[in-house]
Design an enzyme around this catalytic site. Structure first.
Site, PDB file in Angstrom:
ATOM      1  N   HIS A   1       0.870  -1.183   0.000  1.00 52.91           N
ATOM      2  CA  HIS A   1       0.000   0.000   0.000  1.00 52.91           C
ATOM      3  C   HIS A   1       0.911   1.240   0.000  1.00 52.91           C
ATOM      4  O   HIS A   1       2.030   1.178   0.534  1.00 52.91           O
ATOM      5  CB  HIS A   1      -0.834  -0.048   1.280  1.00 52.91           C
ATOM      6  CG  HIS A   1      -1.931   0.957   1.379  1.00 52.91           C
ATOM      7  ND1 HIS A   1      -1.699   2.263   1.745  1.00 52.91           N
ATOM      8  CD2 HIS A   1      -3.269   0.852   1.192  1.00 52.91           C
ATOM      9  CE1 HIS A   1      -2.852   2.916   1.779  1.00 52.91           C
ATOM     10  NE2 HIS A   1      -3.818   2.076   1.447  1.00 52.91           N
TER      11      HIS A   1
ATOM     12  N   ASP B   1       2.997  -4.725   8.138  1.00 48.47           N
ATOM     13  CA  ASP B   1       1.790  -3.908   7.964  1.00 48.47           C
ATOM     14  C   ASP B   1       0.597  -4.850   8.095  1.00 48.47           C
ATOM     15  O   ASP B   1       0.298  -5.619   7.183  1.00 48.47           O
ATOM     16  CB  ASP B   1       1.842  -3.236   6.588  1.00 48.47           C
ATOM     17  CG  ASP B   1       0.532  -2.504   6.261  1.00 48.47           C
ATOM     18  OD1 ASP B   1      -0.443  -2.632   7.028  1.00 48.47           O
ATOM     19  OD2 ASP B   1       0.498  -1.817   5.225  1.00 48.47           O
TER      20      ASP B   1
ATOM     21  N   GLN C   1      -4.505  -5.298   6.796  1.00 53.13           N
ATOM     22  CA  GLN C   1      -5.484  -6.215   6.193  1.00 53.13           C
ATOM     23  C   GLN C   1      -5.463  -7.605   6.821  1.00 53.13           C
ATOM     24  O   GLN C   1      -6.202  -8.480   6.382  1.00 53.13           O
ATOM     25  CB  GLN C   1      -5.230  -6.328   4.678  1.00 53.13           C
ATOM     26  CG  GLN C   1      -5.428  -5.039   3.911  1.00 53.13           C
ATOM     27  CD  GLN C   1      -6.889  -4.582   3.866  1.00 53.13           C
ATOM     28  OE1 GLN C   1      -7.816  -5.357   4.104  1.00 53.13           O
ATOM     29  NE2 GLN C   1      -7.099  -3.309   3.579  1.00 53.13           N
TER      30      GLN C   1
ATOM     31  N   LYS D   1     -10.389  -0.913  10.521  1.00 57.99           N
ATOM     32  CA  LYS D   1     -10.471  -2.085   9.634  1.00 57.99           C
ATOM     33  C   LYS D   1     -10.859  -3.341  10.411  1.00 57.99           C
ATOM     34  O   LYS D   1     -11.051  -4.395   9.847  1.00 57.99           O
ATOM     35  CB  LYS D   1      -9.135  -2.313   8.935  1.00 57.99           C
ATOM     36  CG  LYS D   1      -8.690  -1.096   8.130  1.00 57.99           C
ATOM     37  CD  LYS D   1      -8.129  -1.437   6.806  1.00 57.99           C
ATOM     38  CE  LYS D   1      -7.413  -0.256   6.196  1.00 57.99           C
ATOM     39  NZ  LYS D   1      -8.069   0.213   4.978  1.00 57.99           N
TER      40      LYS D   1
ATOM     41  N   CYS E   1      -4.655   2.466  -3.780  1.00 59.57           N
ATOM     42  CA  CYS E   1      -3.432   2.972  -3.130  1.00 59.57           C
ATOM     43  C   CYS E   1      -2.269   1.996  -3.301  1.00 59.57           C
ATOM     44  O   CYS E   1      -1.466   1.804  -2.365  1.00 59.57           O
ATOM     45  CB  CYS E   1      -3.652   3.255  -1.645  1.00 59.57           C
ATOM     46  SG  CYS E   1      -4.817   4.569  -1.355  1.00 59.57           S
TER      47      CYS E   1
END
Ligand code: PLP
Length: 404
Positions: A122, A199, A202, A225, A363
């Protein structure tokens, strides 16, 4: 088995209509909807507890502080961090990575040093490093991927040299849904004495995350999220690294003593938390984490896996369907194009049928360049999505395709 229909009752927004059609919300990769308990936690705190944290001797301030610090403990447990000192509250994934680029960069990176990222990152995990590169002359190295959307680990191994200072990769791709083998990625980096930042934007809503088992040095995610509020997120970092990093921003909370001659800084985790925190947001985030924990992360993962398998099978039946991302380990994100229908047209027409999907580059423009496309349509599932909603998506796409 989860009772999805009962769970859906916790999310009032799922009962609404758009353009007189029942809402089919398949944009969970962008943000998730909030269960009633999360919104109520915020309302309750503002109505009956609200006071600034950490600094007050009065009752409300102490109660608000207790809630805020209890939230930190809830996060610690959720990701299985060793200590609450390792849980830094931020505004979200983006701010957490910017903090890393700024503070880890200042402590450990000099001109010519390198950070390894992947081609499927991202922008949040690319641009902060590019800004650091402009300021200090560090360099980005990029792990390539296969056409199925899996990272090439052999190429990854070859990227290491004596200038490598950090690896920073997504646990799950927000476009391809690929679940990257982060345990192996971390093991390889550690063999070179290089720390790893994951990261988790997700992965946190979909997979059980244990930072100690992963042996991640840093792990970041956003509350919104994972069914929590916007504007609050987390940076997990091993204490040994955080101790050596300078503060991010200056202001209240992060100091021990201030004078014009010399200022000293607060201990962890407060050293990285300048200013009044979003203490209502952190309470609500903890409520969201308790909510998904009560359902069970393994149960959620199993439900979403079944839904994704079903969706992939159904979508593959549609003539002209091109799915991007066929990794063996895949989360509940499906990116696709149909024939030469523009992703924006597909998204707009699906919207008219009540189906909310995301379109565009998500993104992740370097990934779009790798795929040779401008954008995709992305359907991303959450714990409350159903097979009927997948059927509605498939019927919607088929209908749109017939119009072209
Ligand atoms: N990283 C990944 C993989 C994402 O999917 C996202 C958001 O879509 C982000 C980072 C940025 O998250 P936020 O906008 O909540 O900071």
């Amino acid at each position: 088995m989860l009772d999805i229909y009962k769970i859906r009752e916790d999310f009032p927004i799922l009962g609404r209509t758009v353009y007189n059609k029942p809402l089919v919300y398949l944009d969970n990769g962008a943000t998730t909807q909030k269960p009633r308990c999360v919104v109520e936690a915020m309302v309750n705190e503002y109505y009956s507890v609200n006071a600034n944290v950490h600094r007050g001797v009065h009752f409300l301030s102490q109660q608000a502080t207790e809630l805020h610090e209890a939230a930190r403990e809830t996060v610690r447990k959720f990701i299985h961090a060793r200590s609450i000192n390792e849980v830094i509250f931020t505004r979200g994934t983006t701010e957490s990575i910017n903090l890393m680029a700024s503070c880890f960069g200042q402590a450990f990176m000099r001109e010519g040093d390198e950070v390894i990222v992947s081609v499927m990152e991202h922008h949040s995990n690319i641009v902060p490093w590019q800004l650091l590169a402009e300021r200090t002359g560090i360099r980005l190295r990029v792990i390539p991927m296969t056409d199925e959307g899996e990272l090439c680990l052999d190429s990854y191994k070859e990227l290491f040299n004596e200038r490598t200072k950090l690896v920073s990769v997504a646990h799950v791709s927000n476009v391809l849904g690929t679940i990257n083998p982060v345990e192996e990625i971390i093991r390889i980096a550690h063999a070179h004495d290089v720390p790893v930042l994951i990261d988790g934007a997700q992965s946190i809503p979909h997979l059980k995350v244990d930072v100690q088992q992963l042996d991640a040095d840093f792990y970041v995610f956003s509350g919104h999220k994972v069914y929590g509020p916007t504007g609050v997120g987390v940076l997990y970092g091993k204490e040994k690294w955080l101790e050596q990093m300078p503060p991010y921003q200056g202001g209240g909370e992060m100091i021990q003593h201030v004078s014009f001659e010399r200022t000293t800084f607060n201990e962890l985790p407060f050293k990285f938390e300048a200013g009044t925190p979003d203490y209502v947001g952190t309470t609500a985030l903890a409520t969201a984490l308790d909510y998904v924990s009560a359902i069970g992360m393994d149960q959620i993962a199993a439900h979403e896996h079944e839904l994704t398998q079903y969706a992939m099978q159904q979508l593959d039946q549609i003539p002209g369907m091109r799915i991007f991302g066929r990794a063996r380990q895949k989360s509940s994100v499906i990116s696709f194009l149909v024939g030469d229908i523009h992703h924006f047209d597909m998204g707009t027409l699906l919207d008219r049928l009540g189906i909310a999907v995301r379109t565009g580059h998500h993104c992740a423009q370097p990934l779009m360049i790798r795929l040779g496309i401008e954008g995709t349509v992305r359907a991303s599932f959450g714990l409350y999505n159903t097979k009927e909603e997948v059927d509605a998506l498939v019927a919607g796409i088929t209908r749109v395709a017939k119009m072209f």
